[in-house]
Design a protein around this motif. Structure first.
Motif, PDB file in Angstrom:
ATOM      1  N   GLN A  48      17.119  -5.250  53.497  1.00  0.00           N
ATOM      2  CA  GLN A  48      16.778  -4.031  52.671  1.00  0.00           C
ATOM      3  C   GLN A  48      17.876  -3.346  51.954  1.00  0.00           C
ATOM      4  OE1 GLN A  48      13.969  -1.549  54.852  1.00  0.00           O
ATOM      5  NE2 GLN A  48      13.552  -3.205  56.214  1.00  0.00           N
ATOM      6  N   GLU A  99      17.043   3.692  45.529  1.00  0.00           N
ATOM      7  CA  GLU A  99      16.441   3.036  46.700  1.00  0.00           C
ATOM      8  C   GLU A  99      16.556   4.382  47.542  1.00  0.00           C
ATOM      9  OE1 GLU A  99      15.409   0.060  48.005  1.00  0.00           O
ATOM     10  OE2 GLU A  99      16.024  -0.941  46.188  1.00  0.00           O
ATOM     11  N   LYS A 100      15.117   4.932  48.190  1.00  0.00           N
ATOM     12  CA  LYS A 100      15.416   6.067  48.811  1.00  0.00           C
ATOM     13  C   LYS A 100      15.668   6.368  50.387  1.00  0.00           C
ATOM     14  CE  LYS A 100      11.390   7.187  45.828  1.00  0.00           C
ATOM     15  NZ  LYS A 100      10.888   5.740  45.782  1.00  0.00           N
ATOM     16  N   ASN A 101      15.418   4.957  50.884  1.00  0.00           N
ATOM     17  CA  ASN A 101      15.804   5.154  52.361  1.00  0.00           C
ATOM     18  C   ASN A 101      17.074   4.533  52.846  1.00  0.00           C
ATOM     19  OD1 ASN A 101      15.009   2.604  51.283  1.00  0.00           O
ATOM     20  ND2 ASN A 101      14.195   1.611  52.951  1.00  0.00           N
ATOM     21  N   SER A 102      17.979   5.218  52.424  1.00  0.00           N
ATOM     22  CA  SER A 102      19.555   4.912  52.617  1.00  0.00           C
ATOM     23  C   SER A 102      19.718   5.130  54.199  1.00  0.00           C
ATOM     24  CB  SER A 102      20.474   5.605  51.525  1.00  0.00           C
ATOM     25  OG  SER A 102      20.420   7.071  52.121  1.00  0.00           O
ATOM     26  N   GLU A 103      19.095   5.452  54.917  1.00  0.00           N
ATOM     27  CA  GLU A 103      18.946   5.687  56.496  1.00  0.00           C
ATOM     28  C   GLU A 103      19.001   4.426  57.239  1.00  0.00           C
ATOM     29  OE1 GLU A 103      14.742   6.933  55.600  1.00  0.00           O
ATOM     30  OE2 GLU A 103      16.620   7.151  54.668  1.00  0.00           O
ATOM     31  N   VAL A 104      18.582   3.438  56.127  1.00  0.00           N
ATOM     32  CA  VAL A 104      18.411   1.913  56.791  1.00  0.00           C
ATOM     33  C   VAL A 104      20.041   1.680  57.184  1.00  0.00           C
ATOM     34  CG1 VAL A 104      16.330   1.048  56.019  1.00  0.00           C
ATOM     35  CG2 VAL A 104      18.655   0.618  54.703  1.00  0.00           C
ATOM     36  N   LYS A 152      25.860   3.563  51.060  1.00  0.00           N
ATOM     37  CA  LYS A 152      24.727   4.623  50.807  1.00  0.00           C
ATOM     38  C   LYS A 152      24.809   5.078  49.547  1.00  0.00           C
ATOM     39  CE  LYS A 152      24.175   6.233  55.471  1.00  0.00           C
ATOM     40  NZ  LYS A 152      24.513   7.656  56.361  1.00  0.00           N
ATOM     41  N   LEU A 187      16.674  -5.389  58.317  1.00  0.00           N
ATOM     42  CA  LEU A 187      17.105  -4.140  57.955  1.00  0.00           C
ATOM     43  C   LEU A 187      18.183  -4.482  56.734  1.00  0.00           C
ATOM     44  CD1 LEU A 187      17.540  -2.096  61.217  1.00  0.00           C
ATOM     45  CD2 LEU A 187      16.029  -1.483  59.320  1.00  0.00           C
ATOM     46  N   ASP A 242      22.205   3.411  58.594  1.00  0.00           N
ATOM     47  CA  ASP A 242      22.532   3.775  59.827  1.00  0.00           C
ATOM     48  C   ASP A 242      21.796   3.056  60.787  1.00  0.00           C
ATOM     49  OD1 ASP A 242      24.114   6.173  59.038  1.00  0.00           O
ATOM     50  OD2 ASP A 242      22.176   7.157  58.524  1.00  0.00           O
TER      51      ASP A 242
END
Length: 422
Positions: free
Chosen positions: A106, A23-28, A15, A103, A30
């Motif tokens: 990404q 990269e903004k979407n580090s929730e990928v 993360k 995912l 999870d």
RNA sequence: GGAGGGAUGGCAGAGUGGUCGAAUGCGGCGGUCUUGAAAACCGUUGAGGCUUCACGGUCUCCGGGGGUUCGAAUCCCUCUCCCUCCGCCA
């Protein structure tokens, strides 16, 4: 792509790596773990069902062999319901796997700890500078020199193909050939095996080195045949060993290849595309390394040093940048950029990029080796330009021009040019 | 572009619906023998996933994808690649 097990065990690290790379979407991270868990639970279910089915099928086989047809028939009837369920789970598994991989693709490679954290090119560290950048008033940009001598024909290139596809004429064509020869000879003398590679690759190869899905728009396509014009020799050369398991004593493997490179460069404008600064087709000698994971750090340093040595032999002032996390790209763990001085433009031009990809590319390509213990492991891949031609040509024209209007041939190129002046 | 034949483990090469993940040979690895080596003999030797602390269990893969079947390396469809012949050709 990263190893899902590695992600599972290093959630915070992955993360943070994403955040540092911008990269903004580090929730990928999870999401991928969640998908993976779902996927694994379905695998377990499915395996159990299939095991049951296999057992029955085997029994039927035995009964048939013994001529006990009625008993076999009875068993056959029992297998029906199981089958439906298996089909359902198989479909579910395929979907889950696709979603999980989507995912996974990404998530960028994790930057090495030696890489400075930063967001823009201003955060890159100047790692080294060499030579004294010329600053004289009278220095001309290469496009003026080339136009005056009729060496590079941008207009006819535009007519014949389009902007960014120049013709090199006479001594300029010869200078390019000289550089290609010089670079290839140097590489071979330094242990690289020379390769001539295809200029088009298929989709699997483009995916293997990470052009797809990340940088699809950079490539020219040949839709009818499903090919991509290579944006760099890295693509065919790195894919050379795709889907292979190498013996450990084969490593390290070094390749060098000269190819033209095609890049769409959509969205470029202004001073960046002036003259030879940015083209849609250009020539480059590329260097690719396949190495044991333990050695990739030091291999990156020797790769960088080698690329630097070329600029030093050409006697062109340059600087080496250690790229910060935000400016290094999706697939790399660490990257150096070499920038040559352009006296006519009074700016630095990138002529080489030396990168360590760790196992990121290798995993996409299923490129492995057998380690000490006989276990298969991903190799590490690296590459670097050695070097890209147009900006070198630009820098040579500008650096080696005299106030009288001549251009001197760099010492190391004289054997290839057959003259002292271009 | 047209016609035909192929694709099986590191390699060679069996296998045409039922204990086949796959005979056999070569190669590799380990061992016996030998002062050492060779030969001979014995054993071992594909990749990946799930599960397990581990032992193990189990699933998938015989060029790729899809189908038929209780069951596919084996049958059907399709794609890719290779070989042979014809055509064209740098």
């Amino acid at each position: 792509m990263l190893d899902i097990t590695f992600i599972r065990e290093n959630i915070a690290l992955v993360k943070q790596g994403m955040i540092n790379k911008g990269e903004k979407n580090s929730e990928v991270v999870d999401l991928v773990l969640q998908k993976d868990e779902e996927w694994r639970s379905v695998v377990t279910q499915l395996d159990r069902l299939r095991a049951e089915g296999n057992k029955k099928a085997k029994q039927i086989g035995v009964l048939m062999g013994q001529g006990k047809k009625e008993e076999a028939q009875k068993l056959i009837k029992e297998t029906g319901d199981n089958k439906e369920e298996v089909k359902e789970l198989e479909a579910k598994l395929t979907t889950l796997q696709a979603e999980r991989d989507d995912l996974l693709y990404q998530i960028p490679n994790v930057p090495d700890e030696s890489v400075p954290v930063g967001h823009t090119e201003d955060d890159n560290q100047v790692f080294k500078t060499w030579g004294k950048p010329a600053k004289d008033e009278w220095l001309q940009p290469h496009w003026d020199i080339a136009a005056e001598k009729k060496w590079i024909d941008f207009d006819r290139g535009s007519k014949v193909t389009g902007a960014g596809f120049p013709f090199y004429v006479g001594q300029m064509a010869r200078l390019q050939r000289a550089l290609i020869n010089f670079f290839l000879n140097e590489a071979v003398e330094n242990g690289f095996t020379e390769i001539q590679a295809p200029y088009f690759v298929n989709e699997d190869s483009a995916r293997g080195t990470g052009q797809i899905p990340d940088k699809e728009d950079m490539m020219y396509t040949i839709p009818r045949d499903g090919f991509f014009a290579i944006p760099t020799a890295e693509v065919p050369v790195t894919n050379f060993h795709r889907d292979e398991i190498l013996a450990m004593d084969e490593l390290p493997i070094y390749y060098t290849a000269y190819t033209p490179c095609w890049r769409r460069e959509a969205g470029s404008y202004g001073k960046d595309v002036r003259g030879l600064n940015r083209l849609h087709q250009f020539d480059k000698v590329e260097l690719v390394k396949f190495v044991h994971p333990d050695t990739s750090d030091s291999e990156l340093e020797t790769l960088r040093e080698y690329a630097e040595s070329l600029l030093e032999k050409l006697n062109l002032p340059y600087r080496t940048l250690l790229m910060c996390t935000g400016d290094m790209g999706f697939t790399q763990t660490k990257k150096y950029d070499l920038e040559v001085w352009s006296p006519g433009q009074q700016r630095w031009l990138e002529v080489s990029s030396c990168s360590n990809f760790g196992s990121f590319q290798a995993r996409r390509m299923q490129l492995r080796y057998k380690n000490e213990k006989g276990k298969t492991e991903m190799v590490h891949t690296l590459n670097g330009s050695g070097l890209a031609l147009p900006r070198i040509v630009a820098s040579i024209l500008e650096t080696y021009q005299t106030e009288a209007g001549d251009v001197i041939v760099p010492e190391v190129l004289k054997p290839f040019m057959g003259s002292d002046k271009i």
